[in-house]
Scaffold this motif. Structure first.
Motif, PDB file in Angstrom:
ATOM      1  N   ALA A 421       0.893  -1.185  -0.082  1.00 23.63           N
ATOM      2  CA  ALA A 421       0.091   0.064   0.017  1.00 23.63           C
ATOM      3  C   ALA A 421       0.933   1.387   0.036  1.00 23.63           C
ATOM      4  CB  ALA A 421      -0.972  -0.142   1.322  1.00 23.63           C
ATOM      5  N   ASP A 422       0.445   2.414  -0.482  1.00 22.99           N
ATOM      6  CA  ASP A 422       0.993   3.600  -0.530  1.00 22.99           C
ATOM      7  C   ASP A 422       1.258   4.148   1.147  1.00 22.99           C
ATOM      8  OD1 ASP A 422       2.370   5.957  -1.290  1.00 22.99           O
ATOM      9  OD2 ASP A 422       0.994   6.149  -3.102  1.00 22.99           O
ATOM     10  N   SER A 423       1.898   5.197   1.155  1.00 24.95           N
ATOM     11  CA  SER A 423       2.160   5.684   2.494  1.00 24.95           C
ATOM     12  C   SER A 423       1.082   6.968   2.719  1.00 24.95           C
ATOM     13  CB  SER A 423       3.533   6.105   2.725  1.00 24.95           C
ATOM     14  OG  SER A 423       4.337   5.006   2.783  1.00 24.95           O
ATOM     15  N   ARG A 424       0.452   7.450   1.794  1.00 29.76           N
ATOM     16  CA  ARG A 424      -0.419   8.466   1.718  1.00 29.76           C
ATOM     17  C   ARG A 424      -1.711   8.228   1.061  1.00 29.76           C
ATOM     18  NH1 ARG A 424       3.519  11.872  -2.205  1.00 29.76           N
ATOM     19  NH2 ARG A 424       3.500  10.867  -3.848  1.00 29.76           N
ATOM     20  N   ILE A 425      -2.578   8.866   1.335  1.00 34.91           N
ATOM     21  CA  ILE A 425      -3.990   8.805   0.493  1.00 34.91           C
ATOM     22  C   ILE A 425      -4.343  10.411   0.510  1.00 34.91           C
ATOM     23  CG2 ILE A 425      -6.403   8.281   0.977  1.00 34.91           C
ATOM     24  CD1 ILE A 425      -5.400   6.344   3.035  1.00 34.91           C
ATOM     25  N   ASP A 426      -4.948  10.490  -0.799  1.00 40.14           N
ATOM     26  CA  ASP A 426      -4.701  11.984  -1.272  1.00 40.14           C
ATOM     27  C   ASP A 426      -6.011  12.582  -0.487  1.00 40.14           C
ATOM     28  OD1 ASP A 426      -3.024  11.866  -3.262  1.00 40.14           O
ATOM     29  OD2 ASP A 426      -4.113  11.283  -4.974  1.00 40.14           O
ATOM     30  N   GLY A 427      -5.817  13.807  -0.050  1.00 34.42           N
ATOM     31  CA  GLY A 427      -6.873  14.488   0.872  1.00 34.42           C
ATOM     32  C   GLY A 427      -6.808  14.123   2.003  1.00 34.42           C
ATOM     33  N   ILE A 428      -6.424  13.270   2.948  1.00 31.64           N
ATOM     34  CA  ILE A 428      -6.395  12.738   4.080  1.00 31.64           C
ATOM     35  C   ILE A 428      -4.898  12.737   4.877  1.00 31.64           C
ATOM     36  CG2 ILE A 428      -6.786  10.769   5.553  1.00 31.64           C
ATOM     37  CD1 ILE A 428      -8.741   9.705   3.397  1.00 31.64           C
ATOM     38  N   GLU A 429      -5.173  13.335   5.911  1.00 30.63           N
ATOM     39  CA  GLU A 429      -3.860  13.469   6.675  1.00 30.63           C
ATOM     40  C   GLU A 429      -3.664  12.217   7.408  1.00 30.63           C
ATOM     41  OE1 GLU A 429      -1.949  16.280  10.512  1.00 30.63           O
ATOM     42  OE2 GLU A 429      -4.030  16.764   9.518  1.00 30.63           O
ATOM     43  N   ILE A 430      -2.437  11.400   7.309  1.00 30.96           N
ATOM     44  CA  ILE A 430      -2.328  10.312   7.736  1.00 30.96           C
ATOM     45  C   ILE A 430      -1.798  10.532   9.640  1.00 30.96           C
ATOM     46  CG2 ILE A 430      -0.909   7.882   7.716  1.00 30.96           C
ATOM     47  CD1 ILE A 430      -2.761   8.695   5.422  1.00 30.96           C
ATOM     48  N   SER A 431      -2.635   9.454  10.329  1.00 33.37           N
ATOM     49  CA  SER A 431      -2.363   9.584  11.734  1.00 33.37           C
ATOM     50  C   SER A 431      -1.643   8.408  12.108  1.00 33.37           C
ATOM     51  CB  SER A 431      -3.758   9.706  12.488  1.00 33.37           C
ATOM     52  OG  SER A 431      -4.465   8.422  12.208  1.00 33.37           O
ATOM     53  N   GLU A 432      -1.199   8.298  13.279  1.00 29.81           N
ATOM     54  CA  GLU A 432      -0.587   7.136  13.846  1.00 29.81           C
ATOM     55  C   GLU A 432      -1.360   5.816  13.940  1.00 29.81           C
ATOM     56  OE1 GLU A 432       2.568   4.470  15.573  1.00 29.81           O
ATOM     57  OE2 GLU A 432       2.645   6.434  14.553  1.00 29.81           O
ATOM     58  N   ALA A 433      -2.663   6.294  14.313  1.00 30.75           N
ATOM     59  CA  ALA A 433      -3.605   5.350  14.261  1.00 30.75           C
ATOM     60  C   ALA A 433      -3.923   4.471  13.040  1.00 30.75           C
ATOM     61  CB  ALA A 433      -4.818   5.732  14.963  1.00 30.75           C
ATOM     62  N   MET A 434      -3.801   5.212  11.873  1.00 33.48           N
ATOM     63  CA  MET A 434      -3.997   4.888  10.531  1.00 33.48           C
ATOM     64  C   MET A 434      -2.910   3.915  10.239  1.00 33.48           C
ATOM     65  SD  MET A 434      -5.706   7.971   8.279  1.00 33.48           S
ATOM     66  CE  MET A 434      -5.629   6.922   6.935  1.00 33.48           C
ATOM     67  N   GLU A 435      -1.758   4.353  10.594  1.00 35.07           N
ATOM     68  CA  GLU A 435      -0.215   3.503  10.532  1.00 35.07           C
ATOM     69  C   GLU A 435      -0.530   2.335  11.043  1.00 35.07           C
ATOM     70  OE1 GLU A 435       3.016   6.736   9.179  1.00 35.07           O
ATOM     71  OE2 GLU A 435       3.044   5.800  11.132  1.00 35.07           O
ATOM     72  N   ARG A 436      -0.814   2.333  12.228  1.00 35.09           N
ATOM     73  CA  ARG A 436      -0.985   0.991  13.225  1.00 35.09           C
ATOM     74  C   ARG A 436      -2.083   0.038  12.714  1.00 35.09           C
ATOM     75  NH1 ARG A 436       3.594  -0.202  15.876  1.00 35.09           N
ATOM     76  NH2 ARG A 436       4.335   1.576  17.082  1.00 35.09           N
ATOM     77  N   ALA A 437      -3.093   0.748  12.275  1.00 32.24           N
ATOM     78  CA  ALA A 437      -4.067  -0.184  11.880  1.00 32.24           C
ATOM     79  C   ALA A 437      -3.698  -0.834  10.297  1.00 32.24           C
ATOM     80  CB  ALA A 437      -5.439   0.671  11.461  1.00 32.24           C
TER      81      ALA A 437
END
Length: 592
Positions: A421-437
């Motif tokens: 998967a990519d490390s970013r999603i357009d228009g969404i700020e990536i959080s630590e919780a998203m990374e952990r999930a």
């Protein structure tokens, strides 16, 4: 001497000199050609069961077709390590993993990122398996293949690459015996590391590897696995230390931190043991009963370590006298064989197919090496009463079901949609919780040896390995070791997430290594090769970006640096500066 003889002698000397120069320039120009050219085709990789099939020389311009790996073999063949796969087994399992990943994200309310491009995925694989980015040579080889096949092709090549075996042997050596050299008379860390490298090269089953370590006998020189035991020798007691071995075993093979039980019962509720279904608080007896197994490892002079009867006494907290301690395990005692040598019984218990906790520990370590960080709090802290993520649980079950096959486990992780998967999603700020999930591939700072490996590889056109010239290997080794020492070797705890220090940034900007690897050196450095052999300024910028960051520049980056080089008064210096800037960029120092 006659004039004719003198002429022939001089002609022979100049002929040899000319041949030498052709070889040197051929080496320097290697990898600079565009995909599809005869030069690129010359880098086709030889056939192995785990790599790509090279096409005949007459068809060298055509992309080679990958042959089936052991996990994809439609005939269900048995590979050299004895693993047998059913048709389509790996593909089916990856599909199930991806389904589990998406279902888990949906339950958490997260949107999964789109797949990353193939160069990003291949760089992740290289960083995980050999500790550096891709060489330009490797990128050119992969560009000859269909785009959808490139990441899988790169993975299969690295699984049989000696760089992978040596890199992972050092990482596991740190995990199993630490970084200290110990007592030289009874401990050979280098011998242990080389032995581990041979196990990875032979794709030895993980359960067999663990059994060899725990039950090892003999001298630490001719039986390298014995060094797992002798690494704990105390100078005041010339024998393996059962307490240190119990702590190492619980962390490395069980994923449990029970060190605190050495001195007292768990009164804070941090350690739960006993029955997996209904755990209890950890007791001091749990730790010392585990340590008692290792008292059967006896030092026997010139015969090295030999097995005997366990003999362990310990004075527990609040007791007035020492107590005889019988070997026992901290959970699932029904899986422990009733009779036999103490260490053999312990090894059988740890590697028992129903000991799911031990499989979790193995998956946790492989996951951390692939991602650059553990899936949870720590690679060796998997509480018995806390479930892993659904993806990790599924991997642990598959690991047991498929005979503890480490290469299969690596393949499953590297081929999964979560890893790609990519490390970013357009228009969404990536959080630590998203990374952990697992919604995105986490941004992970490279460890010191990865930073050094990425920089050194970026400065060379060809891959740096044990087939490189001896002088180049020596330069690479000394440069790497000196940089890692100055940058700050993390030691055993390799998966910390501390921020970059000022000292590290200054070393990158002003250090000797970067200066030597970016300066004009027509024999070794990629920046000089690009200046000398690339077709034009546009190709120079593309080449340096591929070497340093393993990607093509964006249009803005490309146009800017092409303009800088074209308008430069000192063209050579400008090209050196471009390489220096990219090697100092944050993008190089992170896995993403």
């Amino acid at each position: 001497m006659s004039r004719s003889k003198t002429f022939l002698l001089m002609a022979a000397r100049w002929g040899w000199f000319g041949l030498l120069m052709l070889l040197v320039f051929g080496y320097m120009a290697a990898g600079l050609s565009e995909p599809g050219t005869p030069q690129a085709a010359a880098h086709a990789v030889a056939v192995t069961n785990d790599s790509l099939a090279a096409e005949p020389a007459t068809d060298a311009l055509q992309p080679p077709s990958p042959i089936a790996s052991p996990d994809q073999n439609p005939a269900g063949d048995v590979d050299k390590a004895g693993y047998e796969e059913k048709p389509g087994n790996l593909v089916h399992t990856v599909a199930n993993l991806d389904s589990t990943w998406r279902d888990s994200l949906a339950e958490s309310g997260y949107q999964p990122a789109d797949p990353a491009n193939w160069m990003t995925v291949c760089r992740r694989i290289s960083l995980a398996m050999v500790g550096s980015g891709m060489s330009l040579e490797e990128i050119r080889e992969l560009e000859r293949l269909p785009e959808h096949a490139r990441a899988d092709a790169h993975l299969e090549r690295l699984l049989v690459d000696p760089r992978f075996h040596h890199y992972w042997s050092e990482r596991w050596t740190r995990f199993l015996v630490g970084t200290d050299e110990g007592q030289f008379v009874v401990y050979r860390r280098r011998r242990f590391r080389i032995w581990l490298s041979e196990q990875f090269a032979g794709n030895v089953r993980y359960d067999q590897l663990v059994r060899q370590l725990i039950t090892a006998e003999g001298l630490w020189t001719d039986k390298p696995e014995v060094n797992f035991l002798t690494s704990t020798y105390d100078s005041n007691d010339n024998s393996p230390d059962p307490i240190r071995l119990a702590a190492r075993t619980s962390r490395a093979f069980l994923g449990l931190r029970i060190d605190c039980l050495q001195c007292h019962d768990d009164f804070l509720g941090n350690v739960n043991l006993g029955d997996v279904e209904s755990p209890r608080e950890g007791l001091q007896t749990d730790f010392h009963q585990l340590a008692a197994f290792y008292t059967s490892a006896k030092s026997n002079g010139l015969q090295g370590v030999r097995s005997g009867q366990p003999d362990y006494q310990y004075q527990y907290l609040h007791d007035d006298d020492e107590t005889d301690v019988e070997p026992s395990v901290p959970y699932s005692p029904e899986l422990l064989p009733a009779d036999g040598d103490a260490r053999v019984r312990l090894a059988a218990w740890i590697t028992h197919p129903e000991n799911h906790q031990a499989a979790r520990a193995a998956v946790s370590h492989v996951w951390a090496l692939m991602y650059g960080r553990p899936a949870g709090e720590a690679v060796d802290n998997l509480p018995l009463d806390e479930a892993s993520s659904p993806l990790a649980q599924q991997l642990a079950t598959d690991f047991i079901d498929h005979q503890f096959n480490l290469r299969r486990l690596i393949r499953l992780i590297a081929k999964s949609a979560a890893f790609r998967a990519d490390s970013r999603i357009d228009g969404i700020e990536i959080s630590e919780a998203m990374e952990r999930a697992g919604a995105v591939f986490p941004l992970v700072r490279l460890r010191p040896e990865q930073v050094a490996g990425a920089i050194i590889q970026a400065s060379r056109i060809k891959r740096t390995d044990r087939d490189s010239a001896l002088l180049l290997q020596l330069i690479t080794l000394t440069t790497n070791n000196d940089f890692v020492k100055r940058y700050g070797d993390i030691g055993e705890d390799e998966f910390t997430t501390d921020s970059v220090t000022i000292t590290q940034r200054l070393l990158m900007m002003n250090g000797k290594m970067l200066r030597e690897l970016t300066e004009d050196n027509p024999v070794l450095n990629a920046s000089s090769h690009a200046r000398m052999f690339a077709e034009d300024d546009s190709a120079i910028v593309d080449t340096i970006y591929l070497c340093a960051l393993n990607r093509y520049p964006t249009k803005v980056e490309h146009d800017h640096f092409v303009g800088q080089i074209s308008d430069a008064k000192f063209r050579r210096k400008t090209i050196e500066d471009l390489m220096w800037v990219l090697l100092n960029s944050s993008e190089l120092a992170w896995n993403h």
